[in-house]
Design a protein around this motif. Structure first.
Motif, PDB file in Angstrom:
ATOM      1  N   ARG A   1       0.832  -1.196   0.000  1.00  0.00           N
ATOM      2  CA  ARG A   1       0.000   0.000   0.000  1.00  0.00           C
ATOM      3  C   ARG A   1       0.870   1.250   0.000  1.00  0.00           C
ATOM      4  O   ARG A   1       1.986   1.247   0.527  1.00  0.00           O
ATOM      5  CB  ARG A   1      -0.898   0.037   1.246  1.00  0.00           C
ATOM      6  CG  ARG A   1      -1.646  -1.221   1.535  1.00  0.00           C
ATOM      7  CD  ARG A   1      -2.645  -1.571   0.462  1.00  0.00           C
ATOM      8  NE  ARG A   1      -3.850  -0.768   0.565  1.00  0.00           N
ATOM      9  CZ  ARG A   1      -4.938  -0.946  -0.195  1.00  0.00           C
ATOM     10  NH1 ARG A   1      -4.956  -1.876  -1.094  1.00  0.00           N
ATOM     11  NH2 ARG A   1      -5.998  -0.192  -0.044  1.00  0.00           N
TER      12      ARG A   1
ATOM     13  N   ALA B   1      -2.343   7.689   0.156  1.00  0.00           N
ATOM     14  CA  ALA B   1      -3.171   8.508  -0.731  1.00  0.00           C
ATOM     15  C   ALA B   1      -3.365   9.894  -0.144  1.00  0.00           C
ATOM     16  O   ALA B   1      -3.091  10.904  -0.798  1.00  0.00           O
ATOM     17  CB  ALA B   1      -4.517   7.829  -0.983  1.00  0.00           C
TER      18      ALA B   1
ATOM     19  N   SER C   1      -5.942   7.695   4.198  1.00  0.00           N
ATOM     20  CA  SER C   1      -6.404   6.773   3.157  1.00  0.00           C
ATOM     21  C   SER C   1      -5.192   6.224   2.406  1.00  0.00           C
ATOM     22  O   SER C   1      -4.142   6.856   2.328  1.00  0.00           O
ATOM     23  CB  SER C   1      -7.363   7.469   2.194  1.00  0.00           C
ATOM     24  OG  SER C   1      -6.732   8.581   1.576  1.00  0.00           O
ATOM     25  N   THR C   2      -5.370   5.015   1.867  1.00  0.00           N
ATOM     26  CA  THR C   2      -4.293   4.352   1.130  1.00  0.00           C
ATOM     27  C   THR C   2      -4.825   3.887  -0.217  1.00  0.00           C
ATOM     28  O   THR C   2      -6.026   3.840  -0.451  1.00  0.00           O
ATOM     29  CB  THR C   2      -3.754   3.133   1.904  1.00  0.00           C
ATOM     30  OG1 THR C   2      -4.741   2.088   1.893  1.00  0.00           O
ATOM     31  CG2 THR C   2      -3.421   3.492   3.338  1.00  0.00           C
ATOM     32  N   GLU C   3      -3.902   3.536  -1.088  1.00  0.00           N
ATOM     33  CA  GLU C   3      -4.280   2.893  -2.334  1.00  0.00           C
ATOM     34  C   GLU C   3      -3.268   1.814  -2.646  1.00  0.00           C
ATOM     35  O   GLU C   3      -2.170   1.767  -2.069  1.00  0.00           O
ATOM     36  CB  GLU C   3      -4.349   3.901  -3.484  1.00  0.00           C
ATOM     37  CG  GLU C   3      -3.045   4.610  -3.796  1.00  0.00           C
ATOM     38  CD  GLU C   3      -3.207   5.671  -4.873  1.00  0.00           C
ATOM     39  OE1 GLU C   3      -4.367   5.999  -5.208  1.00  0.00           O
ATOM     40  OE2 GLU C   3      -2.191   6.171  -5.382  1.00  0.00           O
ATOM     41  N   SER C   4      -3.651   0.931  -3.554  1.00  0.00           N
ATOM     42  CA  SER C   4      -2.781  -0.182  -3.901  1.00  0.00           C
ATOM     43  C   SER C   4      -1.526   0.318  -4.606  1.00  0.00           C
ATOM     44  O   SER C   4      -1.571   1.257  -5.407  1.00  0.00           O
ATOM     45  CB  SER C   4      -3.523  -1.168  -4.808  1.00  0.00           C
ATOM     46  OG  SER C   4      -2.648  -2.174  -5.296  1.00  0.00           O
TER      47      SER C   4
ATOM     48  N   LEU D   1      -1.289  -0.483  -9.728  1.00  0.00           N
ATOM     49  CA  LEU D   1      -2.400   0.198 -10.371  1.00  0.00           C
ATOM     50  C   LEU D   1      -2.489  -0.157 -11.853  1.00  0.00           C
ATOM     51  O   LEU D   1      -3.070   0.575 -12.643  1.00  0.00           O
ATOM     52  CB  LEU D   1      -2.251   1.715 -10.211  1.00  0.00           C
ATOM     53  CG  LEU D   1      -2.144   2.230  -8.774  1.00  0.00           C
ATOM     54  CD1 LEU D   1      -1.969   3.738  -8.775  1.00  0.00           C
ATOM     55  CD2 LEU D   1      -3.376   1.836  -7.968  1.00  0.00           C
TER      56      LEU D   1
ATOM     57  N   LYS E   1      -7.661   0.462 -11.651  1.00  0.00           N
ATOM     58  CA  LYS E   1      -8.704   0.530 -10.626  1.00  0.00           C
ATOM     59  C   LYS E   1      -8.061   0.523  -9.241  1.00  0.00           C
ATOM     60  O   LYS E   1      -7.829  -0.543  -8.668  1.00  0.00           O
ATOM     61  CB  LYS E   1      -9.670  -0.645 -10.770  1.00  0.00           C
ATOM     62  CG  LYS E   1     -10.404  -0.675 -12.103  1.00  0.00           C
ATOM     63  CD  LYS E   1     -11.310  -1.898 -12.196  1.00  0.00           C
ATOM     64  CE  LYS E   1     -12.026  -1.942 -13.533  1.00  0.00           C
ATOM     65  NZ  LYS E   1     -12.895  -3.149 -13.648  1.00  0.00           N
ATOM     66  N   PRO E   2      -7.724   1.697  -8.712  1.00  0.00           N
ATOM     67  CA  PRO E   2      -7.095   1.755  -7.392  1.00  0.00           C
ATOM     68  C   PRO E   2      -7.987   1.110  -6.336  1.00  0.00           C
ATOM     69  O   PRO E   2      -9.193   1.320  -6.309  1.00  0.00           O
ATOM     70  CB  PRO E   2      -6.941   3.263  -7.138  1.00  0.00           C
ATOM     71  CG  PRO E   2      -7.023   3.888  -8.485  1.00  0.00           C
ATOM     72  CD  PRO E   2      -7.930   3.035  -9.290  1.00  0.00           C
ATOM     73  N   ARG E   3      -7.364   0.300  -5.489  1.00  0.00           N
ATOM     74  CA  ARG E   3      -8.085  -0.323  -4.382  1.00  0.00           C
ATOM     75  C   ARG E   3      -7.869   0.534  -3.143  1.00  0.00           C
ATOM     76  O   ARG E   3      -6.824   0.504  -2.528  1.00  0.00           O
ATOM     77  CB  ARG E   3      -7.589  -1.759  -4.167  1.00  0.00           C
ATOM     78  CG  ARG E   3      -8.073  -2.727  -5.237  1.00  0.00           C
ATOM     79  CD  ARG E   3      -7.400  -4.068  -5.093  1.00  0.00           C
ATOM     80  NE  ARG E   3      -6.264  -4.175  -5.999  1.00  0.00           N
ATOM     81  CZ  ARG E   3      -5.386  -5.173  -5.963  1.00  0.00           C
ATOM     82  NH1 ARG E   3      -5.508  -6.116  -5.063  1.00  0.00           N
ATOM     83  NH2 ARG E   3      -4.400  -5.223  -6.817  1.00  0.00           N
ATOM     84  N   LEU E   4      -8.868   1.317  -2.795  1.00  0.00           N
ATOM     85  CA  LEU E   4      -8.722   2.280  -1.712  1.00  0.00           C
ATOM     86  C   LEU E   4      -9.002   1.631  -0.365  1.00  0.00           C
ATOM     87  O   LEU E   4      -9.801   0.702  -0.257  1.00  0.00           O
ATOM     88  CB  LEU E   4      -9.661   3.462  -1.916  1.00  0.00           C
ATOM     89  CG  LEU E   4      -9.392   4.321  -3.152  1.00  0.00           C
ATOM     90  CD1 LEU E   4     -10.462   5.394  -3.278  1.00  0.00           C
ATOM     91  CD2 LEU E   4      -8.017   4.952  -3.090  1.00  0.00           C
TER      92      LEU E   4
ATOM     93  N   LYS F   1      -8.622   2.546   4.254  1.00  0.00           N
ATOM     94  CA  LYS F   1      -8.434   3.556   5.277  1.00  0.00           C
ATOM     95  C   LYS F   1      -7.717   2.925   6.463  1.00  0.00           C
ATOM     96  O   LYS F   1      -7.978   1.772   6.819  1.00  0.00           O
ATOM     97  CB  LYS F   1      -9.783   4.132   5.724  1.00  0.00           C
ATOM     98  CG  LYS F   1      -9.680   5.216   6.791  1.00  0.00           C
ATOM     99  CD  LYS F   1     -11.036   5.762   7.172  1.00  0.00           C
ATOM    100  CE  LYS F   1     -11.627   6.606   6.065  1.00  0.00           C
ATOM    101  NZ  LYS F   1     -12.869   7.289   6.500  1.00  0.00           N
TER     102      LYS F   1
END
Length: 291
Positions: free
Chosen positions: A81, A84, A106-109, A112, A116-119, A121
Motif C-alpha cells: 500500500r 493517498a 487513506s491508502t491505495e494499492s 495500479l 482501478k485503485p483499491r482504496l 483507510k
C-alpha cells in the motif's frame, strides 16, 4: 515503455545526480511509490530543549512510516500500500520522550496496472521517540483485498520468481530512466516489501526514506522452496538527500512470515526480523480487516 530520444550513458563522475534524476523519473512515471513533500525538520522553541508542535508534514511522516510497518507485517507483495491522503490527526508532545500521534489516512494499492485503485483507510497511533529510530506503531486498516485474492496473486508472483534461473544475478532496477522491465518487476516488488522493514526501522520524526534503486540482486536456490534473495537497495534519505546503500537478505514464501536481515553502510552489526514475530514489531498486535 522506451525513453524518448537516444539514451545517454551516465557519467562516472555524477552518480548522485543520476540517482536524483532517477528518483524524479520514478515519481513522475508512477514506477514506484509516489513521494509526498519532504518533512521539514522540527526544532524546539528558541531557548528551550523541548520539541516543537508537530506540523502537517509530520502527520504525513507518521502515515508513511505506519505504511512501512503495515507492508512489512502483511508479508505480501500483492498487498503493498502507498499513502493517498492524510485525513485528520492529533498529537501529544512529551518533551522528555517524544511525539504521540493519532491519525487517519487513506491508502491505495501499489499496483495500479488495472487502472482501478483499491482504496482503504487506516487508523494509526505512532510514537516517535526523541532522537531514536523505529517508531512504535499500532494500527487498524480496512478496505483491503480479500485474503484469497491476495494469496492467489502472491502465488502467481512466486511462480514467476521460481521460473527465473537459479542463482540469478541482476542489478540496476529500475534503470537510469526509471524503467522496470516486466521480467524483473517481481524482483522489484519483493525488494520493496523487504525494504519496508528497513525504512520503518530507520525512520525518525526528522527523516524518512524512499527506495530508489536495486544496485545488486542475487537469487539463491533453497531446499525448502522459499524465495531467497540477497540485494543491495539504495535508499534516498529525506531531508538530507543522502543515498544510503543497505544490504538485505530476504526469505519469502506466500502466506508465510517475511524474514529480513539487513546491514546498512554505516552500521556495524546486522539486524534481523520476521514479520510473524513480535521481535519485528515492538508494539501491540496490529489488526487488518478485509471488506
Amino acid at each position: 515503455m522506451q525513453p524518448a530520444g537516444n539514451p545517454v550513458a551516465p557519467g562516472p563522475a555524477r552518480p548522485y545526480a543520476q540517482l536524483l534524476l532517477l528518483l524524479l523519473l520514478l515519481t513522475l512515471r508512477g514506477a514506484a511509490v509516489p513521494l509526498q513533500d519532504p518533512a521539514v525538520p522540527l526544532q524546539g522553541p528558541r531557548g528551550t530543549d523541548g520539541p516543537a508542535p508537530p506540523s502537517w508534514a509530520m502527520l504525513q511522516q507518521a502515515a508513511r512510516v505506519a505504511l512501512h510497518f503495515f507492508n512489512f507485517h502483511s508479508g505480501s507483495p500483492s498487498e503493498l500500500r502507498v499513502l493517498a491522503d492524510v485525513q485528520t490527526g492529533g498529537w501529544q508532545v512529551d518533551p522528555q520522550r517524544g511525539y504521540h500521534i493519532n491519525l487517519v489516512f487513506s491508502t491505495e494499492s501499489y499496483h495500479l496496472q488495472d487502472g482501478k485503485p483499491r482504496l482503504g483507510k487506516c487508523f494509526a497511533q505512532v510514537f516517535f521517540q526523541n532522537q531514536k529510530p523505529r517508531p512504535a506503531i499500532t494500527m487498524t486498516c480496512t478496505g483491503l483485498s480479500e485474503k484469497n485474492r491476495t494469496l492467489q496473486e502472491d502465488h502467481l508472483l512466486y511462480e514467476q520468481l521460481k521460473q527465473m534461473k537459479d542463482a540469478l544475478t541482476v542489478g540496476g532496477i529500475p534503470d537510469d530512466y526509471g524503467n522496470i522491465d516486466s521480467s524483473v518487476r517481481p524482483i522489484w516488488d519483493l525488494a520493496v516489501l523487504g525494504s519496508s522493514y528497513v525504512m520503518w526501522e530507520r525512520t525518525t520524526q526528522f527523516s524518512y526514506y524512499y527506495p530508489l534503486q536495486l544496485s545488486r540482486v542475487k537469487q539463491w536456490k533453497t531446499s525448502d522452496h522459499a524465495i531467497d534473495f540477497d540485494y543491495t537497495v539504495l535508499l534516498h534519505e529525506f531531508p538530507t538527500q543522502e543515498i544510503v546503500p543497505c544490504h538485505i537478505h530476504l526469505i519469502w514464501y506466500p502466506g508465510k512470515p517475511l524474514k529480513v536481515k539487513y546491514r546498512c553502510e554505516e552500521m556495524q552489526t546486522p539486524v534481523e526480523a520476521s514479520s510473524g514475530t513480535e521481535e519485528g514489531s515492538a508494539v501491540a498486535p496490529t489488526e487488518f480487516s478485509n471488506f
